[in-house]
Design a protein around this motif. Structure first.
Motif, PDB file in Angstrom:
ATOM      1  N   ASN A  75       0.831  -1.197   0.000  1.00 12.47           N
ATOM      2  CA  ASN A  75       0.000   0.000   0.000  1.00 12.47           C
ATOM      3  C   ASN A  75       0.877   1.264   0.000  1.00 12.47           C
ATOM      4  N   LYS A  76       0.241   2.418  -0.150  1.00 15.47           N
ATOM      5  CA  LYS A  76       0.911   3.722  -0.253  1.00 15.47           C
ATOM      6  C   LYS A  76       1.796   3.754  -1.504  1.00 15.47           C
ATOM      7  N   ALA A  77       1.345   3.080  -2.561  1.00 17.57           N
ATOM      8  CA  ALA A  77       2.105   3.023  -3.811  1.00 17.57           C
ATOM      9  C   ALA A  77       2.268   4.414  -4.412  1.00 17.57           C
ATOM     10  N   THR A 103      -1.179  -0.902  -4.137  1.00 17.59           N
ATOM     11  CA  THR A 103      -2.407  -0.102  -4.015  1.00 17.59           C
ATOM     12  C   THR A 103      -2.140   1.299  -3.484  1.00 17.59           C
ATOM     13  N   ASP A 104      -3.062   2.174  -3.837  1.00 19.50           N
ATOM     14  CA  ASP A 104      -3.182   3.490  -3.207  1.00 19.50           C
ATOM     15  C   ASP A 104      -4.647   3.526  -2.792  1.00 19.50           C
ATOM     16  N   THR A 105      -4.899   3.637  -1.505  1.00 21.55           N
ATOM     17  CA  THR A 105      -6.291   3.467  -1.043  1.00 21.55           C
ATOM     18  C   THR A 105      -7.227   4.555  -1.567  1.00 21.55           C
ATOM     19  N   GLY A 165      -5.893   6.494  11.065  1.00 16.90           N
ATOM     20  CA  GLY A 165      -5.198   7.615  11.691  1.00 16.90           C
ATOM     21  C   GLY A 165      -3.774   7.719  11.222  1.00 16.90           C
ATOM     22  N   ALA A 166      -3.223   8.929  11.248  1.00 13.80           N
ATOM     23  CA  ALA A 166      -1.863   9.140  10.747  1.00 13.80           C
ATOM     24  C   ALA A 166      -0.809   8.556  11.681  1.00 13.80           C
ATOM     25  N   LYS A 167      -1.204   8.198  12.908  1.00 16.84           N
ATOM     26  CA  LYS A 167      -0.222   7.642  13.859  1.00 16.84           C
ATOM     27  C   LYS A 167      -0.339   6.120  13.912  1.00 16.84           C
ATOM     28  N   PRO A 168       0.774   5.424  14.197  1.00 17.41           N
ATOM     29  CA  PRO A 168       0.668   3.965  14.292  1.00 17.41           C
ATOM     30  C   PRO A 168      -0.095   3.563  15.546  1.00 17.41           C
TER      31      PRO A 168
END
Ligand code: GTP
Length: 345
Positions: A75-77, A103-105, A165-168
């Protein structure tokens, strides 16, 4: 001009001795839940980060998932060069026959291919699969929940089912079943992001942290920034100067932080440079993809071979070995933090 200067100044290698470890309780619980639920699962979608195609492989999953049908989703292609995709596919194919999808979501077409794989399996054998169950696993923050929401949006035209969310570490427990296709019925479950209990290689740990897989207050952000600077200079990503609006490239992190901090006005009362704020700005700009598409792993065949030898073929650590290593890492982290604090004061 800038490109020439970068080439002559860039460091050839980056070394760092201390690794970073982050394996909170909910991850250990997540591993147990994955193991318990796996029997009822028809396809495991193992999600990884396309910016670190090797470093986002969690060797724990190899053992855990075993012989289950598995689809690897990078992901985050959108944040990684397209040119690496074929190389990654070929290198993984050499080692096993798992199917790989990038993929790119935010792009339906790419996510649809994940759905198509499951729907095809279900249609090919309706007796075996009256209901098809997918489990999504992967390291923290690689975009598992976003992928699930995208699959639901595409498959059944419904809204968000799980939080992102942007945080893990946003997903802390296994989700209930989410429907992503009507006929044949396809369901999936989200699982908490699971980190390796111990990342032996400090540079792998830096890459995982840099791409947002480890909580920022656990890693030394100055070290992450230094690695990013090294990588940008070493691989001639000269545009970072333009993006940041600075006219001078340097491979010295202290000098760089000084230049950037003054440029963005990151100053404390009294005019002293705010190193933390500057470093966080630099990391945030990178994570937003503003320095262009970057892959942090080296993907020449010899690099891939070495990575697999080092990380995936070693005997797994025993519980006790893990405990000892985690404790040593915690002690080392405290020492590093104290050192960094001294440096900043
Ligand atoms: N650029 C980009 N960002 C993405 C993509 N998919 C997800 N993200 C972002 O990545 C961050 C993490 O996404 P999540 O879906 O919460 O990740 P997760 O793997 O479920 O995270 P955990 O809760 O740690 O397990 C969010 O800020 C998302 O908006 C993608 O394809 N491209």
């Amino acid at each position: 001009m800038a490109a020439k200067r970068l080439l002559t100044l860039a460091r050839d290698t980056f070394s760092h001795e201390t690794t970073i470890n982050w394996f909170p309780g909910h991850m250990a619980k997540g591993v147990k839940q994955i193991r318990d639920e796996l029997r009822a699962v028809d396809l495991v979608v193992e999600t990884r980060d396309a910016r670190i195609p090797l470093s986002s492989i969690n060797p724990q999953f190899e053992k855990l998932i075993g012989g289950k049908a598995r689809l690897i989703v990078y992901n985050k292609a959108d944040l990684s060069p397209q040119s690496i995709q074929e190389t990654v596919r070929l290198e993984l194919q050499k080692r096993n026959s798992q199917r790989v999808i990038f993929t790119d979501t935010n792009v339906n077409k790419s996510v649809r291919r994940v759905l198509d794989t499951a729907v095809k399996m279900a249609r090919d054998d309706p007796v075996k699969y009256p209901q098809f169950a997918i489990m999504v696993v992967g390291m923290p923050n690689v975009g598992k929940s976003s992928l699930i929401n995208a699959l639901r949006r595409i498959g059944v035209n419904r809204g968000k089912a799980v939080n992102t969310g942007a945080k893990p570490g946003v997903t802390r427990a296994m989700s209930s079943k989410v429907k992503v296709f009507e006929s044949p019925p396809v369901y999936l479950v989200d699982t908490p992001g699971v980190m390796m209990p111990f990342i032996a290689d400090p540079i792998t740990a830096i890459k995982v942290a840099l791409t947002g897989g480890i909580k920022d207050n656990i890693a030394d952000e100055l070290v992450l920034a230094d690695y990013l600077l090294y990588r940008l200079n070493r691989f001639d990503q000269v545009d970072y100067c333009k993006t940041l609006g600075i006219d001078r490239a340097t491979d010295d992190i202290n000098e760089f932080v000084g230049i950037l901090g003054r440029k963005i006005g990151a100053l404390r009362q009294g005019g002293e440079l705010d190193v933390d704020k500057t470093v966080q700005f630099f990391l945030r700009t990178y994570r937003q993809g503003q320095f262009g598409r970057l892959c942090l792993d080296d993907l020449e065949s010899k690099d891939v071979e070495e990575f697999f030898q080092r990380n995936l073929q070693d005997a797994p650590l025993s519980k006790n070995q893990n405990k000892k290593l985690l404790k040593a890492a915690q002690r080392q982290r405290a020492v590093d933090k104290a050192k960094a604090k001294n440096l900043r004061n």
